[in-house]
Enzyme design. Structure first.
Site, PDB file in Angstrom:
ATOM      1  N   HIS A 132       0.893  -1.240   0.055  1.00 41.12           N
ATOM      2  CA  HIS A 132       0.147   0.022  -0.014  1.00 41.12           C
ATOM      3  C   HIS A 132       0.761   1.183  -0.248  1.00 41.12           C
ATOM      4  O   HIS A 132       1.420   1.372   1.085  1.00 41.12           O
ATOM      5  CB  HIS A 132      -0.913  -0.063   1.046  1.00 41.12           C
ATOM      6  N   HIS A 169       1.727   5.506  -1.840  1.00 37.13           N
ATOM      7  CA  HIS A 169       1.324   6.480  -2.795  1.00 37.13           C
ATOM      8  C   HIS A 169       2.579   7.164  -3.135  1.00 37.13           C
ATOM      9  O   HIS A 169       3.048   7.524  -2.322  1.00 37.13           O
ATOM     10  CB  HIS A 169       0.610   7.502  -1.888  1.00 37.13           C
ATOM     11  N   ARG A 191       2.073   9.439  -5.959  1.00 34.86           N
ATOM     12  CA  ARG A 191       1.805  10.759  -6.749  1.00 34.86           C
ATOM     13  C   ARG A 191       2.316  10.600  -8.117  1.00 34.86           C
ATOM     14  O   ARG A 191       2.407   9.633  -8.600  1.00 34.86           O
ATOM     15  CB  ARG A 191       2.373  11.761  -5.921  1.00 34.86           C
ATOM     16  N   ASN A 201      -5.358   7.086  -6.346  1.00 31.39           N
ATOM     17  CA  ASN A 201      -6.041   8.322  -5.802  1.00 31.39           C
ATOM     18  C   ASN A 201      -5.443   9.698  -6.342  1.00 31.39           C
ATOM     19  O   ASN A 201      -4.717  10.480  -5.660  1.00 31.39           O
ATOM     20  CB  ASN A 201      -6.291   8.398  -4.468  1.00 31.39           C
ATOM     21  N   LYS A 258      -9.217  -0.770  -6.086  1.00 31.02           N
ATOM     22  CA  LYS A 258      -9.389   0.053  -4.872  1.00 31.02           C
ATOM     23  C   LYS A 258     -10.463   0.564  -4.582  1.00 31.02           C
ATOM     24  O   LYS A 258     -10.839   1.509  -5.451  1.00 31.02           O
ATOM     25  CB  LYS A 258      -7.857   0.660  -4.996  1.00 31.02           C
ATOM     26  N   HIS A 278     -10.165   0.992   1.483  1.00 32.05           N
ATOM     27  CA  HIS A 278      -9.971   1.949   2.299  1.00 32.05           C
ATOM     28  C   HIS A 278     -11.377   1.806   3.160  1.00 32.05           C
ATOM     29  O   HIS A 278     -12.435   2.178   2.806  1.00 32.05           O
ATOM     30  CB  HIS A 278      -9.961   3.379   1.731  1.00 32.05           C
ATOM     31  N   HIS A 293      -4.499  -0.673   5.754  1.00 35.14           N
ATOM     32  CA  HIS A 293      -3.995   0.208   6.859  1.00 35.14           C
ATOM     33  C   HIS A 293      -4.912  -0.136   8.114  1.00 35.14           C
ATOM     34  O   HIS A 293      -5.743   1.003   8.825  1.00 35.14           O
ATOM     35  CB  HIS A 293      -3.950   1.591   6.668  1.00 35.14           C
ATOM     36  N   ASP A 349       1.557   2.751   3.514  1.00 34.22           N
ATOM     37  CA  ASP A 349       0.681   3.837   3.230  1.00 34.22           C
ATOM     38  C   ASP A 349       1.478   5.302   3.505  1.00 34.22           C
ATOM     39  O   ASP A 349       0.927   6.162   3.740  1.00 34.22           O
ATOM     40  CB  ASP A 349      -0.597   4.046   4.557  1.00 34.22           C
ATOM     41  N   HIS A 365       2.873  14.586   1.098  1.00 35.11           N
ATOM     42  CA  HIS A 365       2.129  15.883   0.545  1.00 35.11           C
ATOM     43  C   HIS A 365       2.977  17.090   0.603  1.00 35.11           C
ATOM     44  O   HIS A 365       3.904  17.158   1.548  1.00 35.11           O
ATOM     45  CB  HIS A 365       0.875  16.281   1.636  1.00 35.11           C
TER      46      HIS A 365
END
Ligand code: DOR
Ligand code: ZN
Length: 347
Positions: free
Chosen positions: A14, A16, A18, A42, A100, A137, A175, A248, A252
């Protein structure tokens, strides 16, 4: 006392990474120590179709450091309008590793997620038929449900029913953040597996806002109590096949984390495997680290474990406080940044 351990190369089930400059800045931290990672869809706009996914995979491959053997595993962002035929084609062509679920508005970039579960039952039926994993999720978005109870409510209201309705469908409750979540996964294994982040095993809500507010600790699902943390540590270090590694890691831009309306997500890839090793050592379970990090995930996803290995040694080093991202004054805060990290990957 063990001070050196060699395990099969881990995978991150899992993650991210980006897109654009953020992708280029953060992907190398995962590619360095992990063989594969399930990449979350996402983005804005989300990775909805096999065509979107092919294009995203190209951008990920282009961002990999030269010579890297890291393999991205891609996912399809489920919406009310997802076409089961496109999902099936994408899976058979090796483009999608799974679908997902983001319940609409449950977390970062989930506005296009599922608003009504009735609308996606056809997709789940198809996935069951073709034996395609379903990643979730797992949080209830009903505003009446307290934020600390969202995982349990999702299990009670939805997941426990779907597991019976689709007995051939393989689920991943991602998660895990609560004692109830960890216990449910074990009770529904092997049909259901669950990933566990490093930070849900280290932090409690006291760390998050008990002595000053730490915006970087704001994640979804939220970090809970010492009771939940203890259950997650016990689950991960048990060696049980239903629990596996999923960081996870969710970078950001600094300004979006430290804000009057901050976004959830914690960038932990730079210290992830090292932090898991610390937890397993503290629990006297270093002998179970390989199962959690490198064997249980592939087993659930029906893939072979990595052939390569990594070696971790007890050699302290200091984590970077932030990672620079190209662009005007852009950076991502690193979990445990500036702290002394006990374990180091040496080979
Ligand atoms: O904390 C989170 N951040 N939880 C999620 O589910 C999404 C993620 C993100 O994309 O930043
Ligand atoms: Zn995530």
């Amino acid at each position: 006392m063990t001070t050196r351990i060699t395990i099969r190369k881990p995978d991150d089930w899992h993650l991210h990474v980006r897109d654009g400059e953020m992708l280029k800045a953060v992907l190398p931290y995962t590619a360095k120590h992990f063989g594969r990672a399930i990449l979350m869809p996402n983005l804005i706009p989300p990775v909805r179709t096999a065509a979107d996914c092919r294009a995203y995979r190209e951008r990920v491959m282009a961002a990999l450091p030269a010579g890297s053997k890291f393999k991205p595993l891609m996912t399809c962002y489920l919406t009310d309008d997802t076409d089961p035929d496109d999902v099936e084609r994408g899976f058979r062509d090796g483009v999608f590793a799974g679908v997902k679920l983001y319940p609409a508005n449950a977390t970062t970039n989930s506005a296009a997620g599922v608003t009504d579960y009735k609308k996606v039952m056809r997709v789940l039926e198809r996935m069951e038929k073709i034996d395609m994993p379903f990643l979730m999720h797992g949080e209830e978005t009903d505003p009446e449900v307290d934020i600390f109870d969202r995982e349990k409510a999702f299990i009670d209201r939805h997941l426990s029913k779907w597991v019976k309705q689709f007995p051939g469908l393989r689920f991943i409750l991602e998660h895990l953040s609560s004692k109830e979540g960890a216990e449910y996964v074990k009770s529904a294994a092997p049909q259901v597996g669950g990933t566990i982040t490093p930070y849900h095993m280290v932090l409690t809500r006291n760390d998050w806002f008990g002595h000053g507010l730490k915006p970087y600790m704001y994640v979804m699902p939220v970090i809970k109590t010492a009771r939940d943390r203890a259950a997650l540590r016990k689950a991960a270090t048990s060696g049980e096949a239903c629990y596996f590694l999923g960081t996870d890691s969710a970078p950001h831009p600094y300004s979006r984390k430290v804000s009057t309306n901050g976004v959830p997500g914690m960038f932990n890839a730079p210290v992830a495997i090292e932090t898991y090793a610390k937890v397993f050592e503290e629990e006297g379970a270093l002998d179970k680290l390989e199962a959690f990090a490198a064997l249980n995930g592939p087993k659930h996803y029906r893939m072979a474990p990595n052939a390569d290995t990594i070696t971790l040694e007890k050699t302290p080093w200091t984590a970077p406080e932030e990672v620079k991202v190209a662009g005007p004054d852009e950076r991502a805060i690193v979990y445990r940044g500036g702290e002394t990290i006990e374990w180091k990957v040496v080979a």
